[in-house]
Design a protein around this motif. Structure first.
Motif, short mmCIF file in Angstrom:
data_model
loop_
_atom_site.label_atom_id
_atom_site.label_comp_id
_atom_site.label_asym_id
_atom_site.label_seq_id
_atom_site.Cartn_x
_atom_site.Cartn_y
_atom_site.Cartn_z
N GLN A 135 0.83 -1.20 0.00
CA GLN A 135 0.00 0.00 0.00
C GLN A 135 0.87 1.26 0.00
O GLN A 135 2.07 1.21 0.26
CB GLN A 135 -0.92 0.00 1.22
CG GLN A 135 -1.75 -1.27 1.36
CD GLN A 135 -2.68 -1.52 0.19
OE1 GLN A 135 -3.04 -0.60 -0.54
NE2 GLN A 135 -3.07 -2.78 0.01
N LYS A 136 0.24 2.40 -0.28
CA LYS A 136 0.95 3.65 -0.43
C LYS A 136 1.67 4.06 0.85
O LYS A 136 1.09 4.01 1.94
CB LYS A 136 -0.02 4.77 -0.83
CG LYS A 136 -0.61 4.60 -2.23
CD LYS A 136 -1.55 5.74 -2.54
CE LYS A 136 -2.14 5.62 -3.94
NZ LYS A 136 -3.08 6.74 -4.24
N VAL A 137 2.89 4.51 0.70
CA VAL A 137 3.69 4.93 1.86
C VAL A 137 3.04 6.12 2.55
O VAL A 137 2.99 6.18 3.79
CB VAL A 137 5.13 5.27 1.42
CG1 VAL A 137 5.91 5.89 2.57
CG2 VAL A 137 5.84 4.04 0.89
N GLU A 138 2.52 7.06 1.78
CA GLU A 138 1.95 8.27 2.37
C GLU A 138 0.69 7.99 3.20
O GLU A 138 0.25 8.84 3.98
CB GLU A 138 1.64 9.31 1.28
CG GLU A 138 0.73 8.83 0.18
CD GLU A 138 1.48 8.25 -1.01
OE1 GLU A 138 0.94 8.34 -2.14
OE2 GLU A 138 2.58 7.69 -0.82
N LEU A 139 0.12 6.80 3.05
CA LEU A 139 -1.05 6.43 3.84
C LEU A 139 -0.73 5.35 4.86
O LEU A 139 -1.63 4.73 5.43
CB LEU A 139 -2.18 5.95 2.91
CG LEU A 139 -2.78 7.04 2.00
CD1 LEU A 139 -3.74 6.43 1.01
CD2 LEU A 139 -3.47 8.12 2.82
N GLY A 140 0.56 5.12 5.07
CA GLY A 140 0.97 4.17 6.10
C GLY A 140 1.43 2.83 5.61
O GLY A 140 1.78 1.95 6.41
N GLY A 141 1.43 2.63 4.30
CA GLY A 141 1.87 1.36 3.74
C GLY A 141 3.37 1.32 3.51
O GLY A 141 4.09 2.28 3.79
N GLN A 142 3.85 0.20 2.97
CA GLN A 142 5.28 0.01 2.73
C GLN A 142 5.67 0.26 1.29
O GLN A 142 6.86 0.24 0.97
CB GLN A 142 5.68 -1.40 3.17
CG GLN A 142 5.47 -1.63 4.67
CD GLN A 142 5.73 -3.06 5.07
OE1 GLN A 142 6.71 -3.67 4.65
NE2 GLN A 142 4.85 -3.63 5.88
N GLY A 143 4.69 0.45 0.41
CA GLY A 143 4.99 0.91 -0.94
C GLY A 143 5.56 -0.13 -1.89
O GLY A 143 6.04 0.23 -2.96
N LEU A 144 5.51 -1.41 -1.56
CA LEU A 144 6.02 -2.44 -2.46
C LEU A 144 4.98 -2.76 -3.53
O LEU A 144 3.78 -2.53 -3.34
CB LEU A 144 6.38 -3.70 -1.67
CG LEU A 144 7.61 -3.55 -0.76
CD1 LEU A 144 7.67 -4.68 0.25
CD2 LEU A 144 8.89 -3.49 -1.60
N PRO A 145 5.41 -3.30 -4.66
CA PRO A 145 4.44 -3.64 -5.72
C PRO A 145 3.39 -4.63 -5.24
O PRO A 145 3.65 -5.45 -4.35
CB PRO A 145 5.33 -4.26 -6.81
CG PRO A 145 6.70 -3.74 -6.55
CD PRO A 145 6.80 -3.59 -5.07
N SER A 146 2.23 -4.58 -5.87
CA SER A 146 1.13 -5.45 -5.44
C SER A 146 1.47 -6.92 -5.64
O SER A 146 0.93 -7.78 -4.93
CB SER A 146 -0.15 -5.10 -6.18
OG SER A 146 -0.02 -5.31 -7.56
N SER A 147 2.35 -7.23 -6.57
CA SER A 147 2.72 -8.62 -6.80
C SER A 147 3.40 -9.24 -5.58
O SER A 147 3.26 -10.44 -5.33
CB SER A 147 3.63 -8.75 -8.03
OG SER A 147 4.75 -7.91 -7.91
N VAL A 148 4.13 -8.45 -4.81
CA VAL A 148 4.77 -8.98 -3.60
C VAL A 148 3.69 -9.47 -2.63
O VAL A 148 3.82 -10.51 -1.99
CB VAL A 148 5.67 -7.92 -2.95
CG1 VAL A 148 6.28 -8.46 -1.65
CG2 VAL A 148 6.78 -7.49 -3.91
N ASN A 149 2.62 -8.71 -2.55
CA ASN A 149 1.50 -9.11 -1.72
C ASN A 149 0.89 -10.42 -2.23
O ASN A 149 0.45 -11.27 -1.44
CB ASN A 149 0.44 -8.02 -1.68
CG ASN A 149 -0.47 -8.12 -0.48
OD1 ASN A 149 -0.03 -7.97 0.65
ND2 ASN A 149 -1.73 -8.41 -0.72
N ALA A 150 0.86 -10.59 -3.55
CA ALA A 150 0.31 -11.82 -4.13
C ALA A 150 1.14 -13.03 -3.72
O ALA A 150 0.59 -14.11 -3.45
CB ALA A 150 0.24 -11.71 -5.65
#
Length: 598
Positions: A96-111
């Protein structure tokens, strides 16, 4: 009870050697942090969490189920503690977006991580995965103010999300839905109606639940063209951004289901619940497809996860179970041999293994396309990715989940009577995966989407990019060890194309049932051909590694053997499916109602 072990070597083969995600991330803006070492470290840590924390909850969730009392849902023992650990470790915001508290990695890493979560416990994994779909939908369609208000806590995992589509009278025919949205003077809307089959619709894991709801405005035309999309929180948000008063959303009951007992499937009642319009008026269905397509790819991963888990359990049992003499003796001084030495047991295990590995490659390739469609700086590349996703999403969702039912049935069969009882966990895999062929659009609907709305409606253009890719692979000249398999891929592609032309010609000639009668079998032909391509592509990589003197010879030889089994044993099924399609619609539709005794 089988103990899930993350297949990290197989995953790394798919990620690094076949699909070359390291190069993909180098070409993707904002993916600089997704280095091979970082991705490997994430996979290692995710594997530990899934193996040690989530997997032990799988039988617990099945045995206990969720509990509904006084309108509130409690999850099985250990679910909340695991979820708290999940959010404390930052897993919900991985991509998820860094500016909203996420780590900013591509969505494929989450997959990649989600494969392991779903393999460890399908039911538990649904709580965070539905939130990811809600996040993507809010980010794509809600106002900036609503995004700032709701996304940070969704991303942190302290709030969760759902998708609220279905109603008791309409099922998948959402044009019939009746839930109403009445405007208020302050720009909000009162939502009233009931939704059914809402996964994770109520639970005790998070402080608030954000429902993404389809409803009709007062002036809405009939049908799908009159649906709008709303954000409706379980608890209203106060001026400080915290969950406050109850918002008129209650759980009327939870379903008693065949499987995924650890996930609450709810009837949700909306009684003048306040919410926000997040789509353009009457354009809610197109906006909701952000969530639906995300979920369909997630369901494809759930199907693959069950294949993998069932294979692991069946393989461990087959190695240890000694029964009957094999045609070629393994233990000549003993009265019986391990059942893995019997040809029919190997047939079932290899079916599971080839499907698990082929489905993983297809799912990861789709994840790569999602990255490109969202973040590539090249407009042509974004368009290519979106086009290929339009083609491959129904194939991945439909074909993989169909084969998951076969593979998990094989898992039960390998264990025989032991597979049929709950103690060994194999029948749970069979029951849990059954829903994957139903929700997010039944697989018949996936077939109609693929054949009617995608391929024929586009005049075949939606398939051009992917088919060119497959053709180019076949024409490159592959190692001798896989050359016969490449021929099988070519032939399967030609069969797919010829059946497309034949069904299209019948439809153009006025056969109103041609598409509907062919759609399911057509989906399966496309799936068999697609998995053949990815498995043989992986086999070609393995053959090249062997030619270069890799020290991991057994691993790479197994990849070639796996692809060979698939091409010689499973891929020929496509020919029978083509014969079924070519028989036409008359044997379905022209026999009169008397055939059913009506």
């Amino acid at each position: 009870m089988p103990e899930y072990k993350a297949p990290l070597r197989d995953m790394q083969f798919a990620i690094n050697e076949v699909l070359k995600f390291d190069q993909h991330y180098q070409n993707l803006p904002g993916a600089e942090d997704a280095t091979p070492d970082t991705v490997a470290a994430i996979l290692d840590e995710a594997a530990k969490f899934c193996e040690q924390v989530v997997s032990p909850l799988n039988p617990v969730g099945d045995r206990e189920g969720c509990r509904w009392q006084d309108g509130k849902v409690s999850t099985p023992t250990g679910f909340k503690a695991a979820y708290d650990q999940f959010i404390e470790s930052g897993w919900p915001g991985l991509s998820q977006k860094v500016e909203l508290g996420g780590q900013g990695l591509p969505s494929s890493v989450n997959a990649f991580v989600y494969e392991m979560l779903a393999s460890a416990s399908h039911a538990w994994s649904m709580y965070p995965s539905l939130s990811w779909g809600a996040i993507k939908t809010v980010a794509a369609h809600a106002s900036e103010e609503l995004q700032q208000r709701y996304l940070p806590k969704l991303i942190s995992g302290h709030w969760s999300g759902t998708m609220c589509l279905t109603e008791s009278h309409c099922g998948s025919d959402l044009g019939l839905l009746r839930t109403k949205a009445t405007p208020n003077d302050d720009g909000t809307y009162n939502i009233s109606g009931s939704k059914i089959f809402i996964s994770a619709g109520d639970h005790d894991l998070t402080e608030n639940i954000v429902h993404i709801v389809l409803a009709r405005l007062p002036d809405a035309p009939e049908g799908v063209g009159g649906i709008s999309l709303f954000l409706v929180p379980k608890f209203w948000i106060d001026e400080s951004g915290n969950a406050g008063d109850s918002n008129g959303v209650t759980c009327g009951s939870i379903e008693h289901k065949m499987g995924i007992h650890g996930n609450a499937t709810c009837v949700l009642n909306f009684d003048s619940a306040r919410g926000y319009l997040i789509s353009a008026p009457h354009k809610g269905m197109s906006a909701m497809f952000t969530f639906i397509n995300e979920s369909r790819l997630g369901v494809a991963q759930q199907g693959q996860a069950h294949i993998e888990s069932s294979f692991q359990g069946a393989l461990a049992y087959a190695k240890e179970r000694v029964q009957m003499r094999a045609p070629v003796r393994v233990l000549p001084d003993k009265p019986a041999d391990p059942i893995i030495a019997h040809p029919d047991v190997r047939r079932m295990l290899l079916t599971q293994k080839s499907l698990a590995e082929g489905a993983r490659l297809l799912n990861y390739y789709c994840a790569q396309l999602v990255d490109i469609s969202h973040d590539s700086a090249d407009a042509a590349e974004r368009e290519r990715a979106e086009t290929e996703l339009a083609l491959l999403t129904p194939i991945a969702k439909g074909f993989i989940t169909e084969m998951s039912m076969e593979a998990t049935s094989n898992g039960v069969q390998v264990l025989g009577g032991h597979g049929y009882i709950a103690e060994w966990g194999m029948e749970q895999e069979y029951r849990d995966t059954r829903i994957t062929a139903i929700y997010e659009g039944t697989n018949g609907i996936q077939g109609l989407d693929l054949l009617g709305r995608k391929i024929l409606a586009s005049g075949g253009k939606v398939a051009e990019s992917f088919m060119k890719q497959v053709t180019a692979f076949c024409q490159q000249g592959q190692p001798d060890a896989v050359a016969p398999l490449v021929v099988s891929v070519q032939q399967s592609l030609q069969l797919w194309q010829s059946v497309t032309e034949e069904v299209g010609a019948k439809a153009m000639a006025g056969d109103k049932n041609a598409i509907g009668a062919a759609a399911y079998d057509y989906l399966m032909i496309a799936g068999y051909a697609t998995l053949a391509y990815f498995l043989v592509r992986g086999a070609a990589v393995a053959a090249q590694a062997l030619e270069q003197g890799s020290g991991d010879g057994d691993f790479y030889r197994a990849k070639i053997a796996n692809a060979r089994f698939y091409c010689e044993r499973l891929l020929p099924r496509a020919q029978a499916l083509a014969s079924s399609i070519r028989s036409g619609a008359d044997n379905l539709m022209d026999m009169g109602e008397g055939v059913f005794g009506l």
